[in-house]
Write a protein that holds these residues in place. Structure first.
Motif, short mmCIF file in Angstrom:
data_model
loop_
_atom_site.label_atom_id
_atom_site.label_comp_id
_atom_site.label_asym_id
_atom_site.label_seq_id
_atom_site.Cartn_x
_atom_site.Cartn_y
_atom_site.Cartn_z
N LEU A 493 48.39 87.81 -8.88
CA LEU A 493 49.32 87.67 -9.99
C LEU A 493 49.50 89.01 -10.69
CD1 LEU A 493 50.84 85.35 -11.45
CD2 LEU A 493 48.82 85.04 -12.87
N GLU A 494 50.73 89.26 -11.17
CA GLU A 494 51.02 90.43 -12.00
C GLU A 494 51.93 89.96 -13.13
OE1 GLU A 494 51.34 93.07 -14.21
OE2 GLU A 494 50.10 93.77 -12.57
N ALA A 524 43.58 94.35 -14.35
CA ALA A 524 43.14 95.24 -15.43
C ALA A 524 42.13 96.25 -14.91
CB ALA A 524 42.54 94.40 -16.55
N GLY A 525 42.42 96.82 -13.77
CA GLY A 525 41.55 97.84 -13.23
C GLY A 525 40.38 97.27 -12.46
N GLU A 526 39.52 98.15 -11.99
CA GLU A 526 38.35 97.73 -11.23
C GLU A 526 37.40 96.90 -12.09
OE1 GLU A 526 36.67 100.67 -8.43
OE2 GLU A 526 38.03 102.11 -9.37
N ILE A 527 36.74 95.94 -11.44
CA ILE A 527 35.74 95.13 -12.13
C ILE A 527 34.40 95.84 -12.02
CG2 ILE A 527 34.56 92.90 -12.18
CD1 ILE A 527 37.07 91.66 -10.95
N ALA A 528 33.73 96.01 -13.15
CA ALA A 528 32.47 96.76 -13.17
C ALA A 528 31.45 96.12 -12.23
CB ALA A 528 31.92 96.79 -14.60
N CYS A 532 35.87 97.78 -5.11
CA CYS A 532 37.26 97.35 -5.28
C CYS A 532 38.20 98.20 -4.44
CB CYS A 532 37.68 97.46 -6.75
SG CYS A 532 36.63 96.49 -7.88
N VAL A 533 39.29 97.58 -4.00
CA VAL A 533 40.35 98.30 -3.29
C VAL A 533 41.64 98.10 -4.08
CG1 VAL A 533 40.76 96.30 -1.77
CG2 VAL A 533 41.59 98.56 -1.10
N GLN A 534 42.33 99.20 -4.36
CA GLN A 534 43.53 99.13 -5.19
C GLN A 534 44.70 98.59 -4.37
OE1 GLN A 534 44.72 102.84 -7.02
NE2 GLN A 534 45.93 101.80 -8.60
N ILE A 535 45.47 97.69 -4.99
CA ILE A 535 46.65 97.11 -4.37
C ILE A 535 47.87 97.73 -5.07
CG2 ILE A 535 47.84 94.97 -3.79
CD1 ILE A 535 45.01 95.30 -2.56
N THR A 536 48.61 98.55 -4.34
CA THR A 536 49.70 99.32 -4.95
C THR A 536 50.99 99.12 -4.18
OG1 THR A 536 49.21 101.26 -3.59
CG2 THR A 536 48.09 101.10 -5.72
N GLU A 537 52.09 99.31 -4.90
CA GLU A 537 53.41 99.42 -4.28
C GLU A 537 54.19 100.42 -5.13
OE1 GLU A 537 56.29 100.09 -2.60
OE2 GLU A 537 55.24 98.59 -1.42
N TRP A 544 52.30 98.12 -10.94
CA TRP A 544 51.35 97.94 -9.84
C TRP A 544 50.46 99.19 -9.70
CZ3 TRP A 544 50.23 93.70 -6.95
CH2 TRP A 544 51.05 92.57 -7.16
N THR A 545 49.77 99.49 -10.80
CA THR A 545 48.88 100.66 -10.81
C THR A 545 47.45 100.28 -11.16
OG1 THR A 545 49.49 101.05 -13.12
CG2 THR A 545 50.75 102.24 -11.43
N ASP A 546 47.26 99.06 -11.70
CA ASP A 546 45.92 98.64 -12.16
C ASP A 546 45.49 97.32 -11.51
OD1 ASP A 546 47.78 97.08 -13.41
OD2 ASP A 546 47.03 97.41 -15.46
#
Length: 730
Positions: A493-494, A524-528, A532-537, A544-546
């Motif tokens: 979801l975004e 909301a960014g990486e979970i502490a 994590c792998v970033q999902i970007t477009e 789609w940066t966080d």
């Protein structure tokens, strides 16, 4: 000493147990189930009537401690093990209701090994059983003369057993093949045997002649045992005066077969008090004439060369016994009788139409073998050393049989069962078996075999097998149209995406029934504390940066993302959202081919393996981030986590700020006093989860184990909020 102190402590706890028991029925049943599992795993119980079924070495120190705690709780509730009833041994068989001809006898057992106690089930099955006994026919009488005898020139009459009367030299149109001399069924066999080759040695014979018949009626005889009560006379010139005569008429034979009679004085058939011969003890083969003390059936094959010496071969039974009714045939089966073929394939001399025949109601059930004795039967060899055509491996066989009650029957009885075999499965329910032998004692002299099965089987290792993690890529799936059937999913979801781009129904999924892979989505960014792998477009302007997929640090998965097509050398799954115009047609989540390993640890226990934190991820824990975008920053919700101990399988908890997640079991997390949209927040778990959480924003829930969700920086009464569940130990 330690065990004694423990038992003493437990007994003290048992005093006034009912008053001290605070568990509701559902909780108590849960503890009973847990305690039964302890017993299955070998826990040595201190409760009377409870017994361990496994080896205590199966239990860890932690598990023993858990079992002891459950035991203490049950003692407080005055609980004891249910004892299901089981049958004791059967008693002796009653006396048979009949001495012969088939009676019945019974035996009983009691439900006392053990007796049912504490509400245990009664024994299943019948208290008694019945069997047939003394099934051998009662000795009948011999046929009376003349009323029980009959001549037939048209085959075997209904209700009769017959001696076939045959002369090979007769022309076929004289129809001697259907001539029989008979006696009523159900009577003792009178022992008549027909011979076309002279008198039978060792018997009393009467010659059957017709002087006017040119077809060799010079060597035909009726023969009977020497001790027979019959004393027949033959006449080819009409009935004999003073005797009762039965005509032997063959109208198809033109040679004066119209005045021939077999005669005897009137005779009331005496009862047969002797028993039929026992097999094999009272039978004997002879290739050297009739043995002393025996009566015999002659075994002859006209086609055999004279030097093969078949004229002195006999199959015999001891004198003084009832006639067993055996008759030899060189011309096929005898009509109306039970016949067994006597063959020797290696002998060229027409051993294709030779039979031993007996009355239909005979108790004998003979078997023939030309290849050695038959396994499981008692066999008598038919040996003719003068015949070179392999008459050295021929046997007539039968199970051990007797009619004489003085031959003591020994019924078989079982030994004790041996040890259980190894379980066929280490988990998920296998089977194991154990065997016993019918040799305590073995059945003798026709005694009954053991009743019941030689082998028994039971289920074993019934605990579910450790599930495995999903394999990549075959167990994973992307969906842009809701949760697919048969899958559990992470919602993707975004919030910044326009509604018409339809991201609210996008999911990344794995097959049901597998262990949770621990994937969690973040906007909301990486979970502490996670990898994590970033999902970007880059072409999508909607923040789609966080966005990240995060997994526990020790996860075996090593996901890679591409927004420019599949990654070479990896297996990739496309993330396609056709309603989003911002180039969501070349995005892929990738990983090397991966076989999901088994999960050997158990899920986290409640409550001891879970923990709330309002100050980031605690050391030694993996966490679900608890976030509400609408909360002011000073309320510090960005560092709130609900966690479970590292090294345990993922319990599958996922946080949602956008309502319940489709296809999952969700519990709403609310705080009515908080104005910041705490109306659409949920913890969701797979549908098959064993956890059944309850939420309270007004203090702990009675009878449940609760963990406080405390956020002191939030002034909106986040000091009385609890996530609750009953005690759960795996």
């Amino acid at each position: 000493m330690g065990n004694l102190l423990l038992l003493t402590a437990l007994l003290i706890l048992a005093v006034d147990a009912q008053d001290d028991c605070t568990f509701k029925n559902k909780q108590l049943r849960k503890k009973e189930d847990l305690y039964n599992e302890c017993l299955d795993e070998g826990y040595k119980s201190s409760i009377v009537g409870c017994a361990a079924t496994g080896g205590e070495s199966d239990l860890s120190k932690r598990e023993k401690k858990r079992c002891r705690k459950v035991e203490e709780d049950l003692i407080l509730c005055d609980w004891s093990c249910v004892v299901n009833g089981d049958w004791g041994e059967f008693g002796e068989w009653s006396e048979c209701s009949a001495a012969c001809g088939g009676g019945t006898q019974t035996r009983k057992r009691s439900c006392d090994d053990p007796q049912p106690a504490e509400g245990g089930a009664q024994c299943e099955g019948d208290e008694g059983e019945t069997r047939v006994c003394n099934v051998d026919p009662c000795p009948p009488r011999l046929p009376s003369w003349p009323e029980d005898f009959k001549w037939s020139n048209a085959g075997v009459p209904d209700g009769y057993t017959c001696m076939r009367v045959l002369e090979f030299a007769e022309p076929k149109d004289h129809t001697w093949e259907d001539n029989f001399f008979c006696w009523k069924n159900g009577l003792a066999d009178p022992g008549l045997r027909w011979s076309m080759a002279g008198e039978i040695a060792g018997q009393k014979c009467v010659q059957i002649t017709e002087a006017a018949d040119p077809d060799t009626w010079t060597d035909n005889y009726i023969c009977l045992p020497l001790d027979t009560p019959y004393n027949f006379k033959w006449s080819s010139a009409g009935p004999l005066e003073g005797l009762k005569c039965i005509q032997w008429l063959e109208p198809a034979d033109p040679d004066t077969w119209n005045d021939n009679y077999l005669c005897h004085e009137k005779l009331e058939g005496p009862d047969v008090t002797a028993f039929l011969p026992s097999w094999p003890d009272e039978f004997k083969w002879s290739n050297a004439g009739v043995p002393d003390g025996y009566t015999c059936m002659r075994v002859l094959e006209f086609a055999e060369p004279k030097d093969h010496t078949w004229e002195d071969n006999f199959f015999c039974w001891k004198n003084g016994l009832a006639d067993p009714g055996l008759r030899w045939s060189m011309a096929g089966e005898i009509e109306g009788q039970k016949c067994v073929q006597i063959t020797e394939a290696a002998d060229p001399d027409t051993w294709t139409d030779n039979y031993i025949c007996l009355p239909l109601d005979t108790p004998y059930d003979l078997k023939w073998s030309s290849a050695g004795p038959l396994e499981g039967l008692e066999c008598i060899q038919w040996l003719e050393p003068a015949d070179p055509d392999t008459w050295d491996d021929n046997y007539l066989c039968h199970s051990w049989w007797h009619q004489d009650p003085s031959l003591k029957t020994v019924n078989g009885a079982w030994t004790h069962f041996g040890k259980w075999s190894e379980c066929s499965a280490s988990c998920g329910t296998g089977t194991q078996s154990r065997k016993r032998s019918c040799e305590n004692p073995s059945p003798l002299h026709g005694g009954a075999g053991c009743e019941g099965d030689e082998e028994e089987t039971q289920a074993c290792n019934t605990k579910p097998c450790p599930v495995r993690l999903p394999s990549w890529p075959e167990d994973f799936k992307w969906s842009s149209a809701g949760v697919p059937d048969g899958y559990t999913c992470m919602r993707v979801l975004e919030f910044a995406e326009p509604k018409e781009h339809t991201w609210e129904d996008n999911f990344f999924c794995w097959k049901n029934g597998l262990a949770d892979p621990g994937l969690r989505w973040s906007m909301a960014g990486e979970i502490a504390g996670q990898k994590c792998v970033q999902i970007t477009e880059a072409a999508d302007p909607h923040t789609w940066t966080d966005n990240y997929i995060c997994l526990p640090l020790k996860s075996p998965y090593d996901l890679k993302w591409s927004s420019a097509g599949p990654i070479e050398g990896l297996e990739c799954i496309q993330w396609l959202e056709t309603s989003d115009p911002d180039t969501w047609d070349d995005n892929y989540l990738c990983h090397g081919t991966f076989e999901g390993p088994e999960i050997v640890n158990h899920l986290p226990d409640w409550p001891e393996d879970f923990k709330w934190s309002n100050a980031g991820v605690p050391d030694g824990y993996t966490c679900m981030r608890v976030l509400e975008f609408a909360e002011p920053k000073e309320h510090t919700w960005e560092d709130n986590f609900f966690c479970w101990m590292d090294g345990m399988p993922d319990p599958g908890l996922r946080w949602s700020m956008a309502g319940a997640i489709e296809g999952q079991k969700c519990v709403q997390i609310t705080e009515a006093a908080d104005p910041h949209t705490w109306t659409d927040n949920y913890i969701c778990l797979p549908l098959d989860t064993p956890y059944d959480f309850k939420w309270s924003s007004a203090g702990p829930l009675k009878d449940l184990e609760c963990i406080q969700w405390l956020e002191p920086a939030d002034p909106d009464t986040w000091d009385d909020n609890y996530l609750c569940f009953e005690t759960m130990e795996f």
